[in-house]
Design a protein around this motif. Structure first.
Motif, PDB file in Angstrom:
ATOM      1  N   THR A   1       5.472   4.662  10.872  1.00  9.44           N
ATOM      2  CA  THR A   1       6.506   3.638  11.054  1.00  9.44           C
ATOM      3  C   THR A   1       6.540   2.688   9.863  1.00  9.44           C
ATOM      4  N   CYS A   2       5.384   2.409   9.286  1.00 10.22           N
ATOM      5  CA  CYS A   2       5.339   1.570   8.085  1.00 10.22           C
ATOM      6  C   CYS A   2       6.079   2.228   6.920  1.00 10.22           C
ATOM      7  N   VAL A   3       6.018   3.560   6.854  1.00 11.92           N
ATOM      8  CA  VAL A   3       6.768   4.287   5.829  1.00 11.92           C
ATOM      9  C   VAL A   3       8.263   4.058   6.003  1.00 11.92           C
ATOM     10  N   LEU A   4       8.734   4.058   7.264  1.00 13.39           N
ATOM     11  CA  LEU A   4      10.147   3.779   7.520  1.00 13.39           C
ATOM     12  C   LEU A   4      10.511   2.359   7.094  1.00 13.39           C
ATOM     13  N   ILE A   5       9.637   1.422   7.392  1.00 12.93           N
ATOM     14  CA  ILE A   5       9.902   0.029   7.006  1.00 12.93           C
ATOM     15  C   ILE A   5      10.012  -0.082   5.493  1.00 12.93           C
ATOM     16  N   TYR A   6       9.139   0.609   4.781  1.00 10.72           N
ATOM     17  CA  TYR A   6       9.209   0.595   3.319  1.00 10.72           C
ATOM     18  C   TYR A   6      10.531   1.172   2.842  1.00 10.72           C
ATOM     19  N   LYS A   7      10.963   2.258   3.460  1.00  8.07           N
ATOM     20  CA  LYS A   7      12.246   2.881   3.097  1.00  8.07           C
ATOM     21  C   LYS A   7      13.404   1.899   3.304  1.00  8.07           C
ATOM     22  N   LEU A   8      13.412   1.231   4.446  1.00  7.20           N
ATOM     23  CA  LEU A   8      14.513   0.326   4.769  1.00  7.20           C
ATOM     24  C   LEU A   8      14.564  -0.869   3.820  1.00  7.20           C
ATOM     25  N   THR A   9      13.394  -1.388   3.461  1.00  7.39           N
ATOM     26  CA  THR A   9      13.364  -2.565   2.586  1.00  7.39           C
ATOM     27  C   THR A   9      13.529  -2.205   1.117  1.00  7.39           C
ATOM     28  N   LYS A  10      13.040  -1.031   0.727  1.00  4.53           N
ATOM     29  CA  LYS A  10      13.081  -0.631  -0.673  1.00  4.53           C
ATOM     30  C   LYS A  10      14.428  -0.024  -1.045  1.00  4.53           C
ATOM     31  N   GLU A  11      14.915   0.897  -0.215  1.00  3.44           N
ATOM     32  CA  GLU A  11      16.131   1.631  -0.549  1.00  3.44           C
ATOM     33  C   GLU A  11      17.388   1.038   0.086  1.00  3.44           C
ATOM     34  N   LYS A  12      17.229   0.109   1.032  1.00  4.71           N
ATOM     35  CA  LYS A  12      18.364  -0.542   1.688  1.00  4.71           C
ATOM     36  C   LYS A  12      19.305   0.469   2.341  1.00  4.71           C
ATOM     37  N   THR A  13      18.747   1.495   2.945  1.00  6.94           N
ATOM     38  CA  THR A  13      19.544   2.493   3.640  1.00  6.94           C
ATOM     39  C   THR A  13      18.743   3.066   4.803  1.00  6.94           C
ATOM     40  N   CYS A  14      19.444   3.397   5.879  1.00  6.28           N
ATOM     41  CA  CYS A  14      18.786   4.030   7.025  1.00  6.28           C
ATOM     42  C   CYS A  14      19.282   5.452   7.195  1.00  6.28           C
ATOM     43  N   ALA A  15      19.897   6.013   6.163  1.00  5.01           N
ATOM     44  CA  ALA A  15      20.390   7.393   6.216  1.00  5.01           C
ATOM     45  C   ALA A  15      19.251   8.346   6.541  1.00  5.01           C
ATOM     46  N   GLY A  16      19.485   9.239   7.478  1.00  2.97           N
ATOM     47  CA  GLY A  16      18.471  10.213   7.863  1.00  2.97           C
ATOM     48  C   GLY A  16      17.559   9.769   8.983  1.00  2.97           C
ATOM     49  N   ILE A  17      17.675   8.517   9.424  1.00  2.00           N
ATOM     50  CA  ILE A  17      16.830   7.994  10.498  1.00  2.00           C
ATOM     51  C   ILE A  17      17.634   7.958  11.797  1.00  2.00           C
ATOM     52  N   SER A  18      17.060   8.493  12.859  1.00  7.73           N
ATOM     53  CA  SER A  18      17.723   8.494  14.156  1.00  7.73           C
ATOM     54  C   SER A  18      17.442   7.192  14.897  1.00  7.73           C
ATOM     55  N   LEU A  19      18.490   6.409  15.111  1.00  8.30           N
ATOM     56  CA  LEU A  19      18.346   5.180  15.891  1.00  8.30           C
ATOM     57  C   LEU A  19      17.947   5.504  17.327  1.00  8.30           C
ATOM     58  N   LYS A  20      18.462   6.594  17.855  1.00 11.80           N
ATOM     59  CA  LYS A  20      18.159   6.960  19.243  1.00 11.80           C
ATOM     60  C   LYS A  20      16.686   7.311  19.413  1.00 11.80           C
ATOM     61  N   SER A  21      16.108   7.989  18.440  1.00 10.26           N
ATOM     62  CA  SER A  21      14.668   8.275  18.515  1.00 10.26           C
ATOM     63  C   SER A  21      13.848   6.997  18.459  1.00 10.26           C
ATOM     64  N   GLN A  22      14.277   6.062  17.615  1.00  4.89           N
ATOM     65  CA  GLN A  22      13.568   4.786  17.533  1.00  4.89           C
ATOM     66  C   GLN A  22      13.655   4.019  18.845  1.00  4.89           C
ATOM     67  N   GLU A  23      14.807   4.073  19.497  1.00  2.11           N
ATOM     68  CA  GLU A  23      14.966   3.381  20.779  1.00  2.11           C
ATOM     69  C   GLU A  23      14.128   4.038  21.868  1.00  2.11           C
ATOM     70  N   LEU A  24      14.069   5.371  21.874  1.00  2.00           N
ATOM     71  CA  LEU A  24      13.204   6.054  22.839  1.00  2.00           C
ATOM     72  C   LEU A  24      11.737   5.743  22.572  1.00  2.00           C
ATOM     73  N   THR A  25      11.373   5.665  21.291  1.00  2.00           N
ATOM     74  CA  THR A  25       9.996   5.323  20.933  1.00  2.00           C
ATOM     75  C   THR A  25       9.650   3.919  21.407  1.00  2.00           C
ATOM     76  N   ALA A  26      10.561   2.981  21.190  1.00  2.00           N
ATOM     77  CA  ALA A  26      10.329   1.604  21.641  1.00  2.00           C
ATOM     78  C   ALA A  26      10.190   1.547  23.161  1.00  2.00           C
ATOM     79  N   LEU A  27      10.980   2.364  23.856  1.00  2.00           N
ATOM     80  CA  LEU A  27      10.928   2.365  25.323  1.00  2.00           C
ATOM     81  C   LEU A  27       9.586   2.877  25.828  1.00  2.00           C
ATOM     82  N   PHE A  28       9.131   4.032  25.322  1.00  2.00           N
ATOM     83  CA  PHE A  28       7.861   4.546  25.844  1.00  2.00           C
ATOM     84  C   PHE A  28       6.682   3.676  25.401  1.00  2.00           C
ATOM     85  N   LEU A  29       6.779   3.072  24.214  1.00  2.00           N
ATOM     86  CA  LEU A  29       5.710   2.180  23.772  1.00  2.00           C
ATOM     87  C   LEU A  29       5.657   0.912  24.631  1.00  2.00           C
ATOM     88  N   ALA A  30       6.816   0.377  25.001  1.00  2.00           N
ATOM     89  CA  ALA A  30       6.855  -0.823  25.837  1.00  2.00           C
ATOM     90  C   ALA A  30       6.253  -0.531  27.208  1.00  2.00           C
TER      91      ALA A  30
END
Length: 271
Positions: A59-88
């Motif tokens: 997940t830290c790698v994703l954060i680096y991508k978002l802050t460094k490259e300023k793009t979320c291309a290739g990242i599934s928002l739905k997977s992130q939301e499911l991940t947040a749900l099961f983690l919560a």
């Protein structure tokens, strides 16, 4: 005449094998790796901790991508939301049932996942591949919720907590499916997203190794911790499903890395 490398020769041979042989080779490799971990890791509970650490690092790698490259291309928002749900849900269970190191790791991973969701939704939405991220998450959330009502731990905790525990186990097993669907749609995966998904695959393998080793070494204690009935089998099955869902991608990831490629190219039917 240029000599082919041993790695290229082996991967070429594997690609030529029929599906049943590939499955056999994958199972054989997985069991060999698990036996190796059993011999070199003294406390097998550390494998589960390592799995959570690898997930957090991914997940830290994703954060680096978002802050460094300023793009979320290739990242599934739905997977992130499911991940947040099961983690919560898992974090809730951890607080009320077994507060320990896993609680701390899950908290860190949940916070970082929520930050990724925030960045995609509110900062980088213009680069989000919404048309490619087309997996229907209700198709996984609802079945997981229904299954958890009928198959959950038989421990001494209250029923609601045991159902929540089962729900997060089932949902975690298939939470990566939207990400795999997105990658199947675009087929060319840039490095940071590929690193993240490989980290998920590695984390799932370490977690599966933990349960398999526990099953062979401390079967009685494992049954006491999880309860009896169908639940222990479903826990192990969920871990194995997670690993095999990501197995194809991890194969192409390693192949690309060893071949010196910066991106991972997937065949149309890989996931």
């Amino acid at each position: 005449m240029k000599t082919k490398s041993p790695i290229f020769s082996v991967t070429s041979w594997v690609r030529r094998q029929p599906p049943k042989m590939k499955l056999f080779l994958a199972l054989l490799s997985a069991m060999a790796a698990i036996m190796f971990l059993r011999m070199v890791v003294e406390d097998h509970n550390n494998l589960f901790v390592a799995a959570e650490v690898v997930h957090a690092l991914g997940t830290c790698v994703l954060i680096y991508k978002l802050t460094k490259e300023k793009t979320c291309a290739g990242i599934s928002l739905k997977s992130q939301e499911l991940t947040a749900l099961f983690l919560a849900v898992r974090l809730y269970c951890s607080f009320v049932m077994e507060y320990d190191i896993h609680t701390i790791l899950d908290t860190a991973t949940l916070v970082s996942t929520l930050w990724v969701i925030y960045m995609i939704r509110f900062k980088l939405m213009s680069t989000y591949m919404e048309d490619k991220d087309n997996f229907k998450i209700q198709y996984v959330v609802i079945p997981c919720a229904v299954l958890s009502l009928f198959a959950h731990p038989t421990t001494s905790h209250i029923s609601f907590n045991r159902i929540c525990w089962a729900f997060c186990v089932y949902l975690e097993a298939i939470s990566v499916l939207p990400q795999l669907r997105l990658m199947q749609n675009i087929q060319i995966i840039e490095p940071f997203t590929a690193h993240y998904v490989f980290a998920l695959g590695l984390a799932r393998f370490l977690s599966s190794a933990h349960w398999v080793i526990q099953l062979f070494d401390t079967r009685v204690l494992l049954l006491i911790a999880l309860g009896r009935g169908i639940w222990p089998c479903l826990v192990l099955l969920s871990e194995i499903v997670q690993t095999f869902i990501l197995a194809d991608f991890c194969y192409y990831y390693v192949k690309s890395i060893l071949g010196g490629q910066l991106v991972v190219r997937l065949p149309a039917d890989v996931v």
